[in-house]
Scaffold this motif. Structure first.
Motif, mmCIF file in Angstrom:
data_model
loop_
_atom_site.group_PDB
_atom_site.id
_atom_site.type_symbol
_atom_site.label_atom_id
_atom_site.label_comp_id
_atom_site.label_asym_id
_atom_site.label_seq_id
_atom_site.Cartn_x
_atom_site.Cartn_y
_atom_site.Cartn_z
ATOM 1 N N GLN A 34 0.803 -1.221 0.000
ATOM 2 C CA GLN A 34 0.000 0.000 0.000
ATOM 3 C C GLN A 34 0.837 1.272 0.000
ATOM 4 N N PRO A 35 1.918 1.388 0.799
ATOM 5 C CA PRO A 35 2.728 2.611 0.772
ATOM 6 C C PRO A 35 3.367 2.879 -0.602
ATOM 7 N N ILE A 36 3.735 1.824 -1.301
ATOM 8 C CA ILE A 36 4.309 1.988 -2.636
ATOM 9 C C ILE A 36 3.258 2.551 -3.591
ATOM 10 N N PHE A 37 2.037 2.002 -3.521
ATOM 11 C CA PHE A 37 0.961 2.488 -4.384
ATOM 12 C C PHE A 37 0.592 3.925 -4.020
ATOM 13 N N ALA A 38 0.578 4.236 -2.727
ATOM 14 C CA ALA A 38 0.252 5.593 -2.275
ATOM 15 C C ALA A 38 1.266 6.590 -2.827
ATOM 16 N N LYS A 39 2.533 6.236 -2.794
ATOM 17 C CA LYS A 39 3.578 7.121 -3.334
ATOM 18 C C LYS A 39 3.378 7.318 -4.837
ATOM 19 N N ALA A 40 3.029 6.245 -5.535
ATOM 20 C CA ALA A 40 2.831 6.317 -6.982
ATOM 21 C C ALA A 40 1.626 7.173 -7.356
ATOM 22 N N LEU A 41 0.673 7.318 -6.434
ATOM 23 C CA LEU A 41 -0.497 8.166 -6.693
ATOM 24 C C LEU A 41 -0.111 9.642 -6.820
ATOM 25 N N GLU A 42 1.091 9.982 -6.424
ATOM 26 C CA GLU A 42 1.570 11.360 -6.522
ATOM 27 C C GLU A 42 2.307 11.613 -7.839
ATOM 28 N N SER A 43 2.437 10.616 -8.677
ATOM 29 C CA SER A 43 3.178 10.725 -9.929
ATOM 30 C C SER A 43 2.498 11.701 -10.886
ATOM 31 N N GLU A 44 3.303 12.349 -11.698
ATOM 32 C CA GLU A 44 2.775 13.218 -12.749
ATOM 33 C C GLU A 44 2.495 12.430 -14.022
ATOM 34 N N SER A 45 2.956 11.185 -14.080
ATOM 35 C CA SER A 45 2.729 10.330 -15.238
ATOM 36 C C SER A 45 1.332 9.712 -15.131
ATOM 37 N N TYR A 46 0.546 9.878 -16.192
ATOM 38 C CA TYR A 46 -0.800 9.324 -16.181
ATOM 39 C C TYR A 46 -0.790 7.796 -16.204
ATOM 40 N N SER A 47 0.188 7.204 -16.886
ATOM 41 C CA SER A 47 0.231 5.734 -16.915
ATOM 42 C C SER A 47 0.571 5.187 -15.527
ATOM 43 N N VAL A 48 1.484 5.857 -14.821
ATOM 44 C CA VAL A 48 1.832 5.442 -13.454
ATOM 45 C C VAL A 48 0.630 5.651 -12.536
ATOM 46 N N ILE A 65 -10.942 4.694 -4.410
ATOM 47 C CA ILE A 65 -12.179 5.329 -4.889
ATOM 48 C C ILE A 65 -12.164 6.813 -4.561
ATOM 49 N N LYS A 66 -11.743 7.152 -3.353
ATOM 50 C CA LYS A 66 -11.666 8.555 -2.942
ATOM 51 C C LYS A 66 -10.745 9.335 -3.876
ATOM 52 N N LYS A 67 -9.554 8.793 -4.141
ATOM 53 C CA LYS A 67 -8.595 9.451 -5.033
ATOM 54 C C LYS A 67 -9.159 9.568 -6.451
ATOM 55 N N SER A 68 -9.833 8.536 -6.916
ATOM 56 C CA SER A 68 -10.403 8.536 -8.262
ATOM 57 C C SER A 68 -11.431 9.637 -8.438
ATOM 58 N N LYS A 69 -12.235 9.842 -7.423
ATOM 59 C CA LYS A 69 -13.291 10.850 -7.500
ATOM 60 C C LYS A 69 -12.755 12.273 -7.318
ATOM 61 N N GLU A 70 -11.571 12.399 -6.725
ATOM 62 C CA GLU A 70 -10.977 13.724 -6.493
ATOM 63 C C GLU A 70 -10.220 14.258 -7.701
ATOM 64 N N LEU A 71 -9.948 13.410 -8.671
ATOM 65 C CA LEU A 71 -9.158 13.832 -9.826
ATOM 66 C C LEU A 71 -9.909 14.880 -10.648
ATOM 67 N N PRO A 72 -9.178 15.843 -11.197
ATOM 68 C CA PRO A 72 -9.823 16.835 -12.080
ATOM 69 C C PRO A 72 -10.379 16.148 -13.335
ATOM 70 N N ASP A 73 -11.410 16.724 -13.922
ATOM 71 C CA ASP A 73 -12.077 16.124 -15.079
ATOM 72 C C ASP A 73 -11.127 15.823 -16.228
ATOM 73 N N GLU A 74 -10.174 16.733 -16.496
ATOM 74 C CA GLU A 74 -9.262 16.498 -17.622
ATOM 75 C C GLU A 74 -8.367 15.283 -17.371
ATOM 76 N N VAL A 75 -8.028 15.022 -16.121
ATOM 77 C CA VAL A 75 -7.225 13.843 -15.778
ATOM 78 C C VAL A 75 -8.102 12.592 -15.828
ATOM 79 N N ARG A 76 -9.334 12.706 -15.357
ATOM 80 C CA ARG A 76 -10.258 11.567 -15.390
ATOM 81 C C ARG A 76 -10.467 11.073 -16.822
#
Length: 192
Positions: A34-48, A65-76
């Motif tokens: 989980q900590p590895i995935f959490a760190k990767a959620l901060e990436s600027e790469s969309y594939s990451v 789910i929380k992170k997914s819903k918080e993303l800006p529309d252009e990123v979604r």
């Protein structure tokens, strides 16, 4: 092997390599990752970011789910496939209008068989749903793509999909059933 994958994830500058490392780690569904995935959620790469969200979903659904819903529309929009995977798995009716905008492309304009299956599942869920906005979004996209690829008889393909949607709606007890059927038939008429 796990050590080497983690090493690639942390040290390789190529984001595509990082994304594939996350994808591999995500298949382990190990909460200790989980900590590895959490760190990767901060990436600027969309594939990451996309791979991190899906991997996180299997170890911490609530956070993913929380992170997914918080993303800006252009990123979604860019992350439509990984988000669709999460929202379809979650059976999140509130996200069907978002998913509906990518279903036709996902079913027909991708070379990835797993994605095609995912979007077929999304199509079925929308076809049976009471969500009028999702139904409108998917048929609007069908009309656009049906006209765009008419030379390849794609209009006939989407008309058949619309007929399936009408059949599925008729089988339901949805409160918006008749409205959804009318929306589908109106869209179908634009292609006939």
């Amino acid at each position: 092997v796990l050590f080497l994958i983690k090493l690639k994830l942390n040290n390789d500058k190529k984001t595509i390599v990082q994304a594939e490392a996350l994808n591999t780690l995500g298949k382990l569904t190990d909460p200790e990752l989980q900590p590895i995935f959490a760190k990767a959620l901060e990436s600027e790469s969309y594939s990451v970011l996309g791979k991190a969200l899906v991997s996180m979903y299997y170890v911490d659904q609530e956070l993913a789910i929380k992170k997914s819903k918080e993303l800006p529309d252009e990123v979604r929009k860019i992350l439509a496939t990984p988000l669709t995977q999460i929202f379809i798995e979650e059976k999140d009716e509130s996200e069907l209008p978002f998913i509906a905008k990518s279903v036709v492309s996902g079913m027909f304009l991708t070379n990835d068989d797993a994605n095609k299956v995912l979007y077929q599942k999304a199509f079925k869920q929308i076809s049976e749903s009471n969500n009028t906005e999702a139904v409108q979004n998917i048929v609007d996209d069908m009309v656009i793509k049906g006209n765009q690829f008419k030379g390849f008889d794609f209009d006939k393909v989407v008309i058949n999909l619309m007929r399936k949607m009408v059949t599925e709606q008729k089988k339901t007890d949805n409160t918006n059933k008749q409205r959804n059927i009318d929306i589908i038939k109106t869209a179908m008429a634009k292609l006939l």
